[in-house]
Design a protein around this motif. Structure first.
Motif, PDB file in Angstrom:
ATOM      1  N   GLN A   1       2.882  -6.934 -10.280  1.00 32.91           N
ATOM      2  CA  GLN A   1       2.185  -5.673 -10.485  1.00 32.91           C
ATOM      3  C   GLN A   1       1.018  -5.825 -11.467  1.00 32.91           C
ATOM      4  O   GLN A   1      -0.039  -5.254 -11.270  1.00 32.91           O
ATOM      5  CB  GLN A   1       3.183  -4.626 -10.994  1.00 32.91           C
ATOM      6  CG  GLN A   1       2.672  -3.229 -10.965  1.00 32.91           C
ATOM      7  CD  GLN A   1       3.778  -2.224 -11.229  1.00 32.91           C
ATOM      8  OE1 GLN A   1       4.862  -2.561 -11.675  1.00 32.91           O
ATOM      9  NE2 GLN A   1       3.494  -0.980 -10.961  1.00 32.91           N
ATOM     10  N   GLN A   2       1.206  -6.647 -12.497  1.00 31.63           N
ATOM     11  CA  GLN A   2       0.188  -6.809 -13.529  1.00 31.63           C
ATOM     12  C   GLN A   2      -1.130  -7.337 -12.967  1.00 31.63           C
ATOM     13  O   GLN A   2      -2.202  -6.865 -13.312  1.00 31.63           O
ATOM     14  CB  GLN A   2       0.704  -7.742 -14.615  1.00 31.63           C
ATOM     15  CG  GLN A   2      -0.252  -7.949 -15.765  1.00 31.63           C
ATOM     16  CD  GLN A   2       0.332  -8.850 -16.834  1.00 31.63           C
ATOM     17  OE1 GLN A   2       1.441  -9.350 -16.714  1.00 31.63           O
ATOM     18  NE2 GLN A   2      -0.419  -9.060 -17.891  1.00 31.63           N
ATOM     19  N   TYR A   3      -1.060  -8.336 -12.083  1.00 28.02           N
ATOM     20  CA  TYR A   3      -2.268  -8.942 -11.527  1.00 28.02           C
ATOM     21  C   TYR A   3      -2.500  -8.585 -10.061  1.00 28.02           C
ATOM     22  O   TYR A   3      -3.376  -9.162  -9.414  1.00 28.02           O
ATOM     23  CB  TYR A   3      -2.209 -10.465 -11.695  1.00 28.02           C
ATOM     24  CG  TYR A   3      -2.225 -10.865 -13.147  1.00 28.02           C
ATOM     25  CD1 TYR A   3      -3.374 -10.722 -13.914  1.00 28.02           C
ATOM     26  CD2 TYR A   3      -1.081 -11.348 -13.760  1.00 28.02           C
ATOM     27  CE1 TYR A   3      -3.391 -11.068 -15.252  1.00 28.02           C
ATOM     28  CE2 TYR A   3      -1.088 -11.698 -15.101  1.00 28.02           C
ATOM     29  CZ  TYR A   3      -2.245 -11.558 -15.842  1.00 28.02           C
ATOM     30  OH  TYR A   3      -2.255 -11.896 -17.167  1.00 28.02           O
ATOM     31  N   ASN A   4      -1.718  -7.662  -9.540  1.00 30.60           N
ATOM     32  CA  ASN A   4      -1.839  -7.219  -8.155  1.00 30.60           C
ATOM     33  C   ASN A   4      -1.876  -8.406  -7.186  1.00 30.60           C
ATOM     34  O   ASN A   4      -2.778  -8.546  -6.371  1.00 30.60           O
ATOM     35  CB  ASN A   4      -3.075  -6.334  -7.974  1.00 30.60           C
ATOM     36  CG  ASN A   4      -3.063  -5.616  -6.641  1.00 30.60           C
ATOM     37  OD1 ASN A   4      -2.010  -5.360  -6.066  1.00 30.60           O
ATOM     38  ND2 ASN A   4      -4.239  -5.293  -6.129  1.00 30.60           N
ATOM     39  N   HIS A   5      -0.853  -9.264  -7.322  1.00 37.89           N
ATOM     40  CA  HIS A   5      -0.765 -10.453  -6.471  1.00 37.89           C
ATOM     41  C   HIS A   5       0.572 -10.442  -5.724  1.00 37.89           C
ATOM     42  O   HIS A   5       1.632 -10.366  -6.340  1.00 37.89           O
ATOM     43  CB  HIS A   5      -0.892 -11.728  -7.302  1.00 37.89           C
ATOM     44  CG  HIS A   5      -0.868 -12.975  -6.463  1.00 37.89           C
ATOM     45  ND1 HIS A   5      -1.935 -13.358  -5.687  1.00 37.89           N
ATOM     46  CD2 HIS A   5       0.094 -13.894  -6.266  1.00 37.89           C
ATOM     47  CE1 HIS A   5      -1.632 -14.472  -5.057  1.00 37.89           C
ATOM     48  NE2 HIS A   5      -0.397 -14.815  -5.391  1.00 37.89           N
TER      49      HIS A   5
ATOM     50  N   HIS B   1       6.144  -8.654  -5.652  1.00 40.64           N
ATOM     51  CA  HIS B   1       4.756  -8.400  -6.026  1.00 40.64           C
ATOM     52  C   HIS B   1       4.580  -8.470  -7.530  1.00 40.64           C
ATOM     53  O   HIS B   1       5.395  -7.932  -8.277  1.00 40.64           O
ATOM     54  CB  HIS B   1       4.357  -7.008  -5.512  1.00 40.64           C
ATOM     55  CG  HIS B   1       2.912  -6.700  -5.690  1.00 40.64           C
ATOM     56  ND1 HIS B   1       2.456  -5.885  -6.685  1.00 40.64           N
ATOM     57  CD2 HIS B   1       1.815  -7.105  -4.996  1.00 40.64           C
ATOM     58  CE1 HIS B   1       1.142  -5.776  -6.596  1.00 40.64           C
ATOM     59  NE2 HIS B   1       0.734  -6.510  -5.582  1.00 40.64           N
TER      60      HIS B   1
ATOM     61  N   ASN C   1       8.995   1.148  -5.426  1.00 45.77           N
ATOM     62  CA  ASN C   1       9.290   0.122  -6.420  1.00 45.77           C
ATOM     63  C   ASN C   1      10.777   0.194  -6.748  1.00 45.77           C
ATOM     64  O   ASN C   1      11.251   1.179  -7.302  1.00 45.77           O
ATOM     65  CB  ASN C   1       8.448   0.358  -7.678  1.00 45.77           C
ATOM     66  CG  ASN C   1       8.636  -0.698  -8.729  1.00 45.77           C
ATOM     67  OD1 ASN C   1       9.604  -1.457  -8.721  1.00 45.77           O
ATOM     68  ND2 ASN C   1       7.706  -0.747  -9.662  1.00 45.77           N
TER      69      ASN C   1
ATOM     70  N   SER D   1       0.830  -1.204   0.000  1.00 43.49           N
ATOM     71  CA  SER D   1       0.000   0.000   0.000  1.00 43.49           C
ATOM     72  C   SER D   1       0.866   1.257   0.000  1.00 43.49           C
ATOM     73  O   SER D   1       0.585   2.199  -0.718  1.00 43.49           O
ATOM     74  CB  SER D   1      -0.969  -0.008   1.180  1.00 43.49           C
ATOM     75  OG  SER D   1      -0.267  -0.113   2.385  1.00 43.49           O
TER      76      SER D   1
END
Length: 138
Positions: free
Chosen positions: A124-128, A122, A95, A91
């Motif tokens: 970033q593309q799939y927020n996982h 992390h 980066n 949050s």
């Protein structure tokens, strides 16, 4: 008609490409110096369905903080980034760049490292979130 479509397609292809931002470029980073001081470290733990091992270590080299991933291995995934984070979730974070075979990442000079308590891997593309390393002071 075919010529017009071909020209329009080529024009679109050339104008749609964008240069990667400064934080997404893969940087060539030199190894940690022997004179560096280990300031923080933490063991990575996985999130659900992910395999991970290794440690995150933060060294002070002169006035430059550097994050090093040691003995690091993680499940493969798209668009993996290395974050320096204020919590165990992405949050409030910095980066540090793309996760690559280069295991050392420079921390921007304006970042107060003592404000950050975790290193995250992390997608970033799939927020996982893939992995979390809570840091302790050394």
């Amino acid at each position: 008609m075919k010529k017009t479509i071909l020209i329009a397609t080529l024009l679109l292809a050339f104008t749609a490409c964008q240069e990667e931002g400064a934080l997404t470029h893969d940087k060539v980073i030199k190894p940690i110096e022997m004179t560096s001081i280990l300031k923080y470290s933490g063991d990575f733990s996985p999130t659900s369905g992910i395999n991970v091992s290794g440690q995150a270590k933060i060294y002070l080299e002169g006035t430059q903080y550097r994050v090093k991933l040691e003995n690091f291995d993680v499940s493969s995934g798209p668009d993996l980034k290395v974050y320096l984070s204020k919590s165990s979730v992405p949050s409030e974070f910095v980066n540090l760049g793309n996760l690559t075979s280069a295991t050392v990442y420079d921390v921007p000079q304006q970042v107060n490292v003592s404000d950050y308590s975790h290193v995250l891997i992390h997608c970033q593309q799939y927020n996982h979130l893939f992995a979390i390393a809570p840091l302790t002071s050394n």
